[in-house]
Write an enzyme that holds these catalytic residues in place. Structure first.
Site, PDB file in Angstrom:
ATOM      1  CG  HIS A 173      -2.067   0.950   1.075  1.00 37.54           C
ATOM      2  ND1 HIS A 173      -1.956   2.312   1.297  1.00 37.54           N
ATOM      3  CD2 HIS A 173      -3.323   0.731   0.670  1.00 37.54           C
ATOM      4  CE1 HIS A 173      -3.138   2.870   1.046  1.00 37.54           C
ATOM      5  NE2 HIS A 173      -3.968   1.938   0.666  1.00 37.54           N
ATOM      6  CG  ASP A 211      -8.396  -4.062  -2.825  1.00 37.03           C
ATOM      7  OD1 ASP A 211      -7.604  -3.106  -2.884  1.00 37.03           O
ATOM      8  OD2 ASP A 211      -9.624  -3.936  -2.914  1.00 37.03           O
TER       9      ASP A 211
END
Ligand code: SDX
Length: 431
Positions: A308, A366
């Site tokens: 991320h 996700d």
């Protein structure tokens, strides 16, 4: 030297300038470089916006080191446990948690904006049956401005509010209609007696020939996933919505641009890519081979659902969704879903691997959301559509915040030009 400034010294000329520091309420302060070009003759350079704040905002706060996420100051863990997606939508748009009357009034507004103009039904039929639902969504949402002339004066706060409510209300209907088109089933109208996620499930899975019973586990799981995905500061799709909105484009076109940006596998398309990756890995015995590929810079393979830009600690949403994933799969009788077992083992192996540890690569939101969608019977090509439904709240709130700013101006980044220097045109015979 002012105490609230930073000094920049140009070692090539000895010139120095003082730049004001803008103070935050949480997280890093910011150096205002608005005068930087005028005073130094230099651009600043930050192509991925790793260190650049594009705006100031009161909506969402992330702390990548602490793994923290707050909507309007409320920790995501508390909202996930106690709130609902509609209540979070109210909080993001209005700035405070609603009392009961305000919540009911907002729910009523969203519910009564959910129907689509009947002419729009023809749009879905125009797409080939195997069109990706995200492609349908980009097209249909972009076309909404052709139907709603009464809410596209962006300088009118009432228009902005109606357009925002329309977007939040209609996204599930458009999503479900896209899905129904892809499986050749008739569209199902919204049912005003149902909850936001109950309505979505009903529009996706009910058929005219028999009663459909909404599973409360699925209804609550979707509501929680939507809370986690509602907003996330200046991510790629939100920044796209803000940039489109800065030119004065109508709100529906701005949201369509956000949907397009979200679709990329490095962003919202990752949940769909995670399932494809788990399918490709197939068995935990193959995990080491794929981890080696993920580390190989010459191999485009990435461990989807890991890493991320901001979270260099565990994504707080992934922690919540991982727990929920276990519960939902168990309740839906998929507790021993081999893909879930593989996901858990992949996470365990990856997180003990030096490459991932060194680069702070943890599972992001996700990594697990797709497994829950799969357990709810939602097809893989609808995963990013689900993400778009939830993120519409963030896109609308961020767009409203930007348009409402007194000093709002068009976004127009500069560049570091490294192309050919000026040269003269030669006729073909002299080249
Ligand atoms: C979302 O911005 C947001 O907030 C997004 C989001 C939201 O709510 O809006 O949180 C939603 O988009 C989550 C992210 C979903 N994407 C994925 O899961 C795709 C896989 N992840 C990577 O593509 C990547 O981690 C990004 C895009 C998420 C972040 O990319 P960065 O910050 O530009 O990181 P990077 O590519 O510079 O990586 C740093 C290093 C590199 O290695 P070195 O150059 O240091 O040797 O880590 C490596 C990368 O090669 N790396 C990975 C990796 N992610 C980064 N290696 C293997 N697998 C990965 N997934």
């Amino acid at each position: 030297m002012g105490e609230n400034t930073v000094t920049v010294i140009d070692n090539r000329t000895g010139k120095q300038i003082e730049l004001p520091v803008m103070q935050s309420t949480q997280g890093p302060d910011a150096v205002d470089i608005g005068r930087f070009l005028r005073e130094t003759g230099y651009f600043t350079y930050d192509p991925g916006f790793l260190s650049t704040a594009s705006c100031h905002s009161r909506l969402t706060y992330l702390d990548g080191k602490q793994g923290m996420l707050q909507y309007r100051g409320y920790p995501i863990e508390q909202l996930a446990e106690h709130s609902s997606f509609i209540e979070v939508a109210y909080l993001m748009l209005c700035g405070e948690l609603p009392d009961q009357a305000q919540l009911e009034g907002f729910q009523h507004k969203i519910t009564h904006h959910s129907m689509l103009n009947e002419s729009l039904k023809g749009f879905f039929r125009g797409f080939y049956h195997d069109a990706h639902p995200m492609a349908i969504m980009v097209g249909v949402v972009g076309s909404l401005s052709a139907f709603y002339h009464d809410s596209t004066d962006i300088n009118n706060p009432k228009h902005r509010e109606i357009a925002g409510h329309r977007m939040i209300a209609k996204m599930p209907v458009i999503a479900a209609a896209s899905y129904k088109h892809s499986i050749g089933e008739p569209q199902v109208y919204p049912d005003n007696s149902l909850s936001y996620t109950g309505n979505l499930l009903n529009m996706m899975f009910s058929v005219p020939c028999e009663e459909y019973e909404i599973d409360p586990v699925a209804e609550r799981a979707l509501d929680l996933i939507f809370i986690l995905h509602a907003d996330h500061e200046q991510n790629a799709s939100t920044s796209t919505v803000r940039l489109a909105g800065s030119s004065g484009a109508n709100p529906f076109a701005c949201i369509a641009s956000g949907i397009a940006a979200l679709w990329g596998p490095a962003h919202g398309g990752a949940n769909e890519a995670v399932l494809a990756m788990l399918d490709e890995i197939g068995d935990v015995r193959s995990v080491p081979k794929y981890l080696d590929r993920a580390k190989d810079r010459t191999d485009p393979f990435r461990l989807m659902g890991f890493g991320h830009r901001v979270y260099k600690n565990y994504d707080p949403r992934a922690r919540i969704i991982r727990k929920m994933c276990h519960e939902v799969l168990a309740k839906l009788g998929e507790g021993d879903d081999p893909m879930f077992e593989l996901a858990l083992r992949l996470e365990e192996i990856a997180r003990s691997d030096e490459y991932f540890i060194q680069r702070n690569l943890y599972p992001n939101v996700d990594f697990y959301s797709g497994l829950i969608y799969k357990a709810l019977g939602i097809p893989t090509n609808m995963f990013t559509v689900m993400f778009a439904i939830a993120r519409t709240v963030g896109w609308v709130a961020q767009w409203m915040e930007m348009i409402g700013e007194e000093d709002q101006r068009i976004g127009r980044p500069r560049q570091l030009y490294v192309g050919a220097k000026q040269r003269d045109y030669q006729p073909p015979g002299e080249r």
